[in-house]
Design an enzyme around this catalytic site. Structure first.
Site, PDB file in Angstrom:
ATOM      1  N   LYS A 118       4.538  14.029   0.218  1.00  0.00           N
ATOM      2  CA  LYS A 118       3.483  13.479   1.170  1.00  0.00           C
ATOM      3  C   LYS A 118       2.870  14.735   1.645  1.00  0.00           C
ATOM      4  O   LYS A 118       1.686  14.803   2.375  1.00  0.00           O
ATOM      5  CB  LYS A 118       4.189  12.809   2.219  1.00  0.00           C
ATOM      6  CG  LYS A 118       4.451  11.173   1.704  1.00  0.00           C
ATOM      7  CD  LYS A 118       4.562  10.265   2.612  1.00  0.00           C
ATOM      8  CE  LYS A 118       4.596   8.614   2.135  1.00  0.00           C
ATOM      9  NZ  LYS A 118       5.171   7.883   3.041  1.00  0.00           N
ATOM     10  N   LYS A 200       4.551   6.281 -10.139  1.00  0.00           N
ATOM     11  CA  LYS A 200       4.755   4.839  -9.735  1.00  0.00           C
ATOM     12  C   LYS A 200       3.713   4.154  -9.213  1.00  0.00           C
ATOM     13  O   LYS A 200       2.689   4.909  -8.677  1.00  0.00           O
ATOM     14  CB  LYS A 200       5.869   5.175  -8.821  1.00  0.00           C
ATOM     15  CG  LYS A 200       5.561   5.337  -7.604  1.00  0.00           C
ATOM     16  CD  LYS A 200       6.565   5.264  -6.221  1.00  0.00           C
ATOM     17  CE  LYS A 200       5.763   5.436  -4.936  1.00  0.00           C
ATOM     18  NZ  LYS A 200       6.566   5.425  -3.771  1.00  0.00           N
ATOM     19  N   LYS A 203       0.643   1.764  -3.334  1.00  0.00           N
ATOM     20  CA  LYS A 203      -0.497   1.170  -2.263  1.00  0.00           C
ATOM     21  C   LYS A 203      -1.689   2.135  -2.430  1.00  0.00           C
ATOM     22  O   LYS A 203      -2.836   1.767  -2.110  1.00  0.00           O
ATOM     23  CB  LYS A 203      -0.095   0.818  -1.152  1.00  0.00           C
ATOM     24  CG  LYS A 203       1.134  -0.265  -1.082  1.00  0.00           C
ATOM     25  CD  LYS A 203       1.644  -0.552   0.440  1.00  0.00           C
ATOM     26  CE  LYS A 203       3.229  -0.231   0.467  1.00  0.00           C
ATOM     27  NZ  LYS A 203       3.509  -0.549   1.597  1.00  0.00           N
TER      28      LYS A 203
HETATM   29  P1  TYM Z   1       7.081   1.307   1.495  1.00  0.00           P
HETATM   30  O1  TYM Z   1       6.410   0.443   2.289  1.00  0.00           O
HETATM   31  O2  TYM Z   1       6.748   2.453   1.056  1.00  0.00           O
HETATM   32  O3  TYM Z   1       7.707   0.539   0.242  1.00  0.00           O
HETATM   33  C1  TYM Z   1       8.640  -0.663   0.632  1.00  0.00           C
HETATM   34  C2  TYM Z   1       9.458  -0.921  -0.614  1.00  0.00           C
HETATM   35  O4  TYM Z   1       8.954  -0.892  -1.906  1.00  0.00           O
HETATM   36  C3  TYM Z   1       9.398  -0.157  -2.716  1.00  0.00           C
HETATM   37  N1  TYM Z   1       8.614   0.336  -3.862  1.00  0.00           N
HETATM   38  C4  TYM Z   1       8.832   0.384  -5.216  1.00  0.00           C
HETATM   39  N2  TYM Z   1       9.758  -0.555  -5.930  1.00  0.00           N
HETATM   40  C5  TYM Z   1       9.507  -0.561  -7.194  1.00  0.00           C
HETATM   41  N3  TYM Z   1       8.347   0.102  -7.589  1.00  0.00           N
HETATM   42  C6  TYM Z   1       7.312   0.821  -7.038  1.00  0.00           C
HETATM   43  N4  TYM Z   1       6.572   0.976  -7.534  1.00  0.00           N
HETATM   44  C7  TYM Z   1       7.677   0.675  -5.566  1.00  0.00           C
HETATM   45  N5  TYM Z   1       6.808   1.167  -4.546  1.00  0.00           N
HETATM   46  C8  TYM Z   1       7.431   1.062  -3.419  1.00  0.00           C
HETATM   47  C9  TYM Z   1      10.323   0.902  -1.825  1.00  0.00           C
HETATM   48  O5  TYM Z   1      11.236   1.564  -2.396  1.00  0.00           O
HETATM   49  C10 TYM Z   1      10.413   0.257  -0.639  1.00  0.00           C
HETATM   50  O6  TYM Z   1      11.769  -0.602  -0.661  1.00  0.00           O
HETATM   51  N6  TYM Z   1      10.634   4.177   3.713  1.00  0.00           N
HETATM   52  C11 TYM Z   1      10.619   2.669   3.374  1.00  0.00           C
HETATM   53  C12 TYM Z   1      10.412   1.723   4.732  1.00  0.00           C
HETATM   54  C13 TYM Z   1      11.504   1.553   5.650  1.00  0.00           C
HETATM   55  C14 TYM Z   1      12.763   1.167   5.221  1.00  0.00           C
HETATM   56  C15 TYM Z   1      13.512   1.587   6.292  1.00  0.00           C
HETATM   57  C16 TYM Z   1      13.241   0.576   4.055  1.00  0.00           C
HETATM   58  C17 TYM Z   1      11.376   2.155   6.756  1.00  0.00           C
HETATM   59  N7  TYM Z   1      12.855   1.758   7.494  1.00  0.00           N
HETATM   60  C18 TYM Z   1      14.890   1.083   6.382  1.00  0.00           C
HETATM   61  C19 TYM Z   1      14.754   0.469   4.139  1.00  0.00           C
HETATM   62  C20 TYM Z   1      15.483   0.454   5.204  1.00  0.00           C
HETATM   63  C21 TYM Z   1       9.340   2.596   2.407  1.00  0.00           C
HETATM   64  O7  TYM Z   1       9.360   3.228   1.270  1.00  0.00           O
HETATM   65  O8  TYM Z   1       8.341   1.537   2.648  1.00  0.00           O
END
Ligand code: TYM
Length: 335
Positions: A118, A200, A203
């Site tokens: 990032k 990957k 969004k």
């Molecule tokens: P975020 O919003 O970036 O992603 C949300 C979840 O989606 C999964 N993910 C994927 N899984 C498979 N293939 C992909 N291409 C893909 N892109 C995203 C992410 O692994 C995630 O599980 N940091 C976290 C948000 C968070 C969180 C937490 C998660 C904040 N606090 C506490 C667990 C526990 C995140 O990546 O959000």
């Protein structure tokens, strides 16, 4: 005889309200959230504080937070028996994060690959929040004494850090935090871009054809899968070097429950055109119930606000117990 019902194991996960979730978010995380909500005591949240680590218009953040909450409510999670909430509505997260900062080494936080990625992507805004992102995530998890955390593969390193922080704190002050386990699905933990299957699905991808949004219409989904990058072999089989087909087979398998072997035999002798169409149809069917419920819920702003309020109250009640315990252990005077 003790008739107290055994407490179910606790599951926690959050998602950022950075835009409508992709098929990657859905298959990697949200679909497991839904399944686990039948069996566990689940706490699911919208990580709006994490979303502040990159620049976002205030009005966009506000509306996307409501949309994401509506999306979680559309997953058929049963908000009566599980908790669905918005992170910034529950002050214990940020308070615990501050304390955990003091038990996290600069060196270990510097090793987080997502921070490095990032920082490269947002070179003009490498803020301290971006660096601290995984510590807030550790607080999200530890404040609820969560046993399992359903996430995609990209969050595994952050979960490892949360485990290290918990172990370290428990080592100094005695048993305080449950050490959480990641729950990473066997398939779908890393859904790849439809245009560049070596990176990957995200969004934030600039190419709209690269990712499928949970709310894409059937037509759009079909078009995106038709233009998915594959290879020139014209044989549906899971093998090294066939990243595009491997990704489509994973998506198809997640949606239909079929194994790779079954998919290979079903599509033996058929071309990629047929396969892409079948994958698109399976995705359309998988997303249909979520889309239908979302269309209904998003119109009902009062219901969304009511769920946010009751979710925050329940989340606060659970998380306050841990925060108080931690404050006491580290020596904060409670008056
Ligand atoms: P975020 O919003 O970036 O992603 C949300 C979840 O989606 C999964 N993910 C994927 N899984 C498979 N293939 C992909 N291409 C893909 N892109 C995203 C992410 O692994 C995630 O599980 N940091 C976290 C948000 C968070 C969180 C937490 C998660 C904040 N606090 C506490 C667990 C526990 C995140 O990546 O959000």
């Amino acid at each position: 005889m003790d008739n107290t019902p055994e407490r179910k194991q606790r599951v926690l996960s959050l998602i950022q309200p950075t835009s409508i979730p992709t098929l990657g978010n859905y298959l990697g995380a949200l679909k497991n959230w839904k399944t686990m909500s039948r069996e566990y005591d689940c706490i699911y949240g919208v990580a709006d504080l994490h979303a502040l680590t990159v620049r976002i218009e205030p009005s966009t953040l506000r509306s996307q937070t409501q949309q994401m909450l509506a999306m979680l409510l559309s997953l058929d999670l049963d908000p009566e028996n599980n908790i669905v909430f918005v992170q910034s509505h529950v002050h214990t997260h940020a308070e615990l994060a501050w304390i955990l900062n003091c038990y996290t080494q600069f060196g270990e936080a510097s090793r987080m690959t997502q921070f490095k990625d990032k920082s490269r992507k947002h070179a003009d805004n490498i803020n301290v929040g971006l660096f601290d992102y995984p510590v807030l995530m550790a607080a999200d998890i530890l404040v609820y004494q969560s046993q399992f955390v359903p996430i995609g593969a990209d969050q595994k390193q952050h979960l490892e850090l949360a485990r290290n922080i918990a172990d370290r704190f428990n080592g100094v002050y005695g048993q305080t935090f449950t050490v959480p386990e990641p729950f990473i699905g066997q398939k779908g933990a890393r859904i790849m871009s439809l245009q560049d299957p070596t990176s990957k699905m995200s969004k934030s991808d600039a190419n709209p054809k690269a990712s499928v949004s949970i709310l894409d219409t059937p037509d759009v989904i079909l078009k995106k899968f038709k233009s998915a990058v594959t290879d020139s072999e014209a044989s549906v089989r899971y093998a090294e070097g066939k990243d595009g087909i491997n990704n489509l087979m994973t998506i198809y398998s997640c949606c239909t429950g079929l194994s790779y072997e079954q998919i290979e035999s079903d599509f033996a002798g058929k071309g990629y055109g047929d396969f892409k169409k079948a994958v698109a149809e399976a995705v359309i069917e998988e997303l249909r119930p979520v889309q239908e419920t979302y269309a209904r819920i998003i119109k009902d702003k009062a219901y969304i606000a009511e769920c946010a309020k009751s979710g925050a109250e329940k989340a606060l009640y659970v998380s306050q117990k841990t925060l108080r315990k931690v404050q006491k252990k580290v020596g904060l005077w409670q008056g």
